[in-house]
Design an enzyme around this catalytic site. Structure first.
Site, PDB file in Angstrom:
ATOM      1  N   ASP A   1      42.355  33.256  33.786  1.00  0.00           N
ATOM      2  CA  ASP A   1      41.158  32.865  34.501  1.00  0.00           C
ATOM      3  C   ASP A   1      40.178  32.274  33.482  1.00  0.00           C
ATOM      4  O   ASP A   1      40.321  32.496  32.275  1.00  0.00           O
ATOM      5  CB  ASP A   1      40.546  34.090  35.183  1.00  0.00           C
ATOM      6  CG  ASP A   1      39.504  33.742  36.222  1.00  0.00           C
ATOM      7  OD1 ASP A   1      39.372  32.540  36.531  1.00  0.00           O
ATOM      8  OD2 ASP A   1      38.838  34.651  36.716  1.00  0.00           O
TER       9      ASP A   1
ATOM     10  N   ASP B   1      40.083  38.752  37.860  1.00  0.00           N
ATOM     11  CA  ASP B   1      39.068  39.781  38.050  1.00  0.00           C
ATOM     12  C   ASP B   1      38.696  39.986  39.512  1.00  0.00           C
ATOM     13  O   ASP B   1      38.070  40.969  39.848  1.00  0.00           O
ATOM     14  CB  ASP B   1      37.797  39.455  37.258  1.00  0.00           C
ATOM     15  CG  ASP B   1      37.294  38.046  37.536  1.00  0.00           C
ATOM     16  OD1 ASP B   1      37.397  37.599  38.688  1.00  0.00           O
ATOM     17  OD2 ASP B   1      36.806  37.384  36.607  1.00  0.00           O
TER      18      ASP B   1
ATOM     19  N   ASP C   1      42.671  37.515  43.139  1.00  0.00           N
ATOM     20  CA  ASP C   1      43.690  37.512  42.090  1.00  0.00           C
ATOM     21  C   ASP C   1      44.746  38.604  42.280  1.00  0.00           C
ATOM     22  O   ASP C   1      45.791  38.566  41.635  1.00  0.00           O
ATOM     23  CB  ASP C   1      43.035  37.715  40.710  1.00  0.00           C
ATOM     24  CG  ASP C   1      42.109  36.588  40.328  1.00  0.00           C
ATOM     25  OD1 ASP C   1      42.461  35.432  40.613  1.00  0.00           O
ATOM     26  OD2 ASP C   1      41.040  36.858  39.761  1.00  0.00           O
TER      27      ASP C   1
END
Length: 919
Positions: A345, A655, A659
């Site tokens: 990410d 996070d 996800d």
């Protein structure tokens, strides 16, 4: 139109709801008619009760709990354990209670160790359920009620205010400056300004401005919307299904150990059957042959391997924890060492997740802002490197004042540092002003706000009417550069004077900074001295403001990230960015951290690009692209699966709730400890306590070290098991007494595994560990080189133990003494061979005899154990051993030394040839 059908309330984007209305693209009137509700009075109580009975509560299904007994049985689900259980049952049937008890004891120890290390029952589904639990303000029958969110139904009219958690998927019908933090769902790092206007059918979740999704947070403003999906039909429910459907993969080592166990089990049973048949053919008693076959099976099984693997991984967990990586599932330690692709990410992992103004530009000058994050320490430096002078550059002063005063954010002290309450971009502008000496207190001492034109998605700017202390009124404005410039006919120079606006130059600078991935905001001022009077009606602002400058901000990359990415590339690991942010922002960060450069230009793909591609083409694109922007949750999961289909071991960071499915499906899911949601943490195998990408690189290094040590243990233990099986087979073939008994074999395997083999878990990492490519996932556990080494050492073991067994018998020793000598040959040879296994290629001298002090402790413990089983009367009785003479020990030690020298010579030949292959 009647009651809505069950499928009609399903969140857009769900595979199960392909025919459901996509409410985000419908007008408010169409939504009202479709859900048979009233946009003023909502549903009646009777309608709500009927729909609650039809649709069920607004909650997600509970996760299925795994009972302790089932988890315990799962620890026994291993072919090698099946063989041991069968061997224990046979020995018990034959009346060998001691042998049977020892075998069952070994199985019980392995099961308990596995049960202790196994992670708690999966918690991500329960976390998702708790995430959406809240109270909701709903209008029913024209009256507002506060009800539990579980009681919401499709068609309910729900009201929202700042601080509320959105209780269901809502199609917004009315709003006032409503902004929603959707980062947990979409990955978008900034609050989203909502609208009540329909959007296009192709809009991804992050761009559906007319929707407020369950589980997201209202950061400012207020509004209301019609519940169009509840419970499992929401976008959160769709993620719930994705998480449940994403079956975790076996790690490379566990998959290979499973295959190895099946192969070994079949081989052992076949060999034991052959040995039993040969014994019967030679006329031996069936009971005697059963004992021999059991001894062969027990000898060939590496009983200590499951426990050794578990403990070695646990030691790796402790090492990683010291480097700020917390492992939730033990096998993830080994998986890290085999990782070939890291999907990272952007926000908070590659970047600091703290918006920072880096550039301030005025019509006359440009400034670089030093310092980053939420720290007021820093300076504004001009082109010549000198500090900014607010008296010498009046345009700069007004630019910073407008950025600081024209907003609702505030800086607060938290644990000795600073925290932003409110919009992060406004917080960044507060910090930029503070670096130039315009702290909030100083700004408040100069002026106070009297009225506000708030920011809106249509307006794209905010303006405030301020009363100067001891003076008149002035107007300050900030917002999107194009909108602010539309309000200006003039610009301010450094002396504070006005001149005609040079819009082309200003927009050129805006484009230049935006291409670097920065968010650019412009500022303007209107004072009585500049425009004659302060006018504040919105329709009168156009053409009356003076453009003062722009502030460009970015969520800066972490200082440690470029070096970590370089280390990953050196180690043969591909790094890809997967983010919910816009493509240009993601591409700029990727260039700054070294993900893309001249040698590795990569490719930026958006979620829309992927959605338009055929499955086969998308899989190919996943391998080529480096940056994936504006991707939906299903696409993150799809990307992970596409990379896995290409043979990659994928580590996925994240996070947010969005996800979780990909985190669970990936070879190793990595969640952020500071900013990560509970759902992401529960779905992950590893949690970063500092959210830093460089910690992943450190964890990969530790993982490779753990994998190396596991391979070293396997290379060390296999020759013993093969040798034990071969010596039993030789005894059957030649019709002699067994050189070692089943209980003695179990003693050898378990004590040496703990006292000697486990010491390899403490081996320091080899120096070239991050200079070699990842271990090929397709590479077998038993390589040709390892098989050759195993056959060599096992052959030496058989020769030494068989030879000494018969030597002792020939020189007057009884059967117990001869077996004790043969048993000690195995232990001593293992001890000598242990030093050879500290490196698969280098000599023991080059590694250093004392670089692993745990080995010395293990040797001491093993020596004490061997003295006990050899000389203590109780141990002699239990294991049928006998004391040995000093000259016998000399022969045993000589056998160990010869084995060590032969293996050292073989390693030297391997290094010289460079073509035989690595272990």
């Amino acid at each position: 139109m009647g009651e809505p059908e069950r499928g009609d309330a399903t969140a857009a984007g769900s595979n199960e709801a392909a025919a459901a209305p996509e409410y985000y693209r419908l007008s408010v009137g169409d939504v009202t008619r479709s859900l048979d509700t009233d946009m003023r009075s909502g549903l009646t109580d009777a309608q709500a009760n009927a729909r609650l009975a039809d649709f069920g509560p607004n909650s997600l299904p509970a996760a299925k709990k795994i009972r302790l007994f089932q988890r315990l049985l799962g620890q026994l689900h291993n072919p090698l354990i099946y063989v041991l259980l069968a061997a224990g049952a046979i020995t018990a049937f034959l009346g060998e209670i001691v042998d049977s008890s020892v075998i069952f004891g070994v199985v019980a120890v392995n099961a308990v160790i596995g049960l202790i290390q196994e992670s708690k029952a999966e918690a991500e589904l329960e976390s998702l359920r708790s995430l959406i639990r809240t109270d909701a303000r709903v209008v029913r029958g024209g009256q507002e009620h506060l009800i539990p969110s579980e009681d919401l139904v499709p068609g309910d009219l729900v009201r929202l205010a700042a601080g509320d958690k959105v209780p269901a998927d809502l199609r917004l019908t009315r709003l006032e400056e409503l902004q929603v933090d959707e980062s947990a769902l979409t990955g978008e790092s900034l609050p989203v300004v909502k609208s009540d206007q329909a959007v296009s059918k192709e809009a991804p979740v992050a761009d559906r401005l007319s929707m407020a999704y369950s589980g997201t947070l209202v950061t400012s403003g207020e509004g209301q919307g019609i519940a169009c999906a509840t419970g499992p039909d929401t976008e959160m429910g769709h993620l719930h299904r994705l998480v449940g459907a994403a079956v975790p993969l076996q790690t490379p080592l566990t998959a290979k150990l499973a295959g190895f166990s099946r192969l070994l089990s079949v081989g052992i049973l076949a060999l034991a059957a052959v040995a039993f048949a040969i014994g019967l053919y030679r006329g031996n008693e069936p009971a005697e042959m059963f004992t021999a076959a059991v001894a062969l099976a027990v000898g060939a099984i590496p009983e200590g391997l499951p426990a050794a693997v578990t403990i070695t991984l646990a030691i790796g967990v402790a090492r990683m924890a010291r480097r700020r990586a917390v492992i939730r599932h033990l096998p993830a330690v080994e998986t890290l060492g085999s990782t070939t692709v890291i999907c990272s990410d952007k926000t908070g992992t590659l970047t600091e997740n703290q918006m920072t103004v880096q550039t301030v530009w005025t019509p006359d000058r440009g400034y670089e802002v030093t310092g980053s994050g939420l720290a007021v320490e820093g300076d504004l430096l001009g082109a010549d490197g000198s500090g900014a002078d607010l008296d010498a550059d009046r345009a700069l002063r007004w630019t910073l004042l407008a950025g600081s005063a024209c907003g609702d954010a505030a800086l607060t002290r938290v644990n000795g540092g600073w925290s932003v309450v409110g919009d992060p971009t406004e917080g960044a502008m507060l910090i930029a002003a503070a670096k130039a000496g315009l702290q909030t207190e100083a700004v408040d001492a100069l002026m106070s706000r009297a009225a506000t034109i708030p920011f809106s998605s249509e307006r794209q700017y905010m303006a405030g009417l301020f009363h100067e202390k001891g003076g008149g009124y002035l107007v300050l404005a900030k917002g999107a550069a194009e909108k602010i410039l539309d309000l200006c006919n003039t610009e301010m120079n450094a002396e504070g004077q006005t001149r005609p606006l040079d819009r082309e130059t200003a927009m050129q600078k805006v484009s230049e900074l935006a291409d670097k991935g920065m968010r650019v905001l412009a500022t303007a001022v209107q004072t009585p001295g500049l425009s004659g009077r302060a006018r504040f009606a919105e329709e009168e602002l156009r053409g009356t403001l003076v453009f003062t400058g722009i502030q460009a901000m970015v969520d800066p990359h972490r200082a440690t990230v470029p070096a970590a990415i370089t280390a990953c590339h050196t180690a043969g690991i591909s790094v890809k960015m997967i983010t919910g942010d816009h493509g240009r922002t993601a591409a700029a960060i990727a260039a700054q951290v070294g993900l893309v450069d001249g040698r590795n230009p990569g490719r930026v793909l958006t979620g829309a690009d992927l959605a338009s591609m055929p499955e086969s083409e998308a899989a190919e694109a996943a391998g080529r692209a480096t940056v994936f922007a504006r991707v939906a949750p299903e696409q993150k999961l799809r990307l992970v699966e596409a990379l896995q289909a290409r043979g990659h071991i994928v580590a996925m960071t994240g996070d947010g709730v969005n996800d979780a499915p990909a985190l669970r499906r990936a070879g190793i899911g990595i969640a952020m400890g500071s900013i990560g949601t509970d759902v992401a943490k529960d779905a992950a195998d590893m949690v970063l306590t500092d959210d830093d990408f460089s910690t992943i690189e450190a964890a990969v290094e530790e993982g490779r070290g753990v994998f190396d040590n596991l391979v070293k243990f396997i290379a060390w233990t296999l020759p013993t098991n093969v040798g034990e099986g071969m010596v039993i087979l030789a005894a059957i073939l030649f019709g002699t007494a067994l050189p070692i008994l089943p209980t003695q074999i179990l003693w050898i395997n378990m004590t040496t595994a703990v006292a000697l083999g486990l010491m390899l878990a403490f081996e320091p990492k080899e120096k070239d560990i991050m200079s070699r490519p990842p271990r090929d996932p397709a590479r077998p556990l038993l390589t040709r080189a390892l098989v050759m080494r195993t056959l060599l050492v096992s052959g030496l073991l058989v020769a030494g133990s068989w030879g000494l067994f018969h030597w002792e018998l020939a020189h007057g020793a009884d059967l117990a003494e001869a077996r004790t000598a043969a048993m000690n040959v195995f232990v001593v040879v293992e001890a000598f061979y242990l030093f050879n296994c500290r490196s698969m290629t280098s000599s023991a001298w080059r590694v250093g005899l004392f670089s692993n002090k745990w080995l010395l402790l293990g040797l001491t413990i093993q020596a004490a154990c061997q003295m006990a089983i050899t000389y203590l009367p109780a141990m002699n009785t239990l294991f049928r051993t006998a004391p040995l003479k000093a000259d016998t020990w000399l022969l045993i030690l000589a056998t160990g030394l010869v084995t060590s020298l032969v293996v050292g010579f073989e390693k030297r030949l391997r290094r010289l040839s460079r073509g035989v292959g690595d272990i």
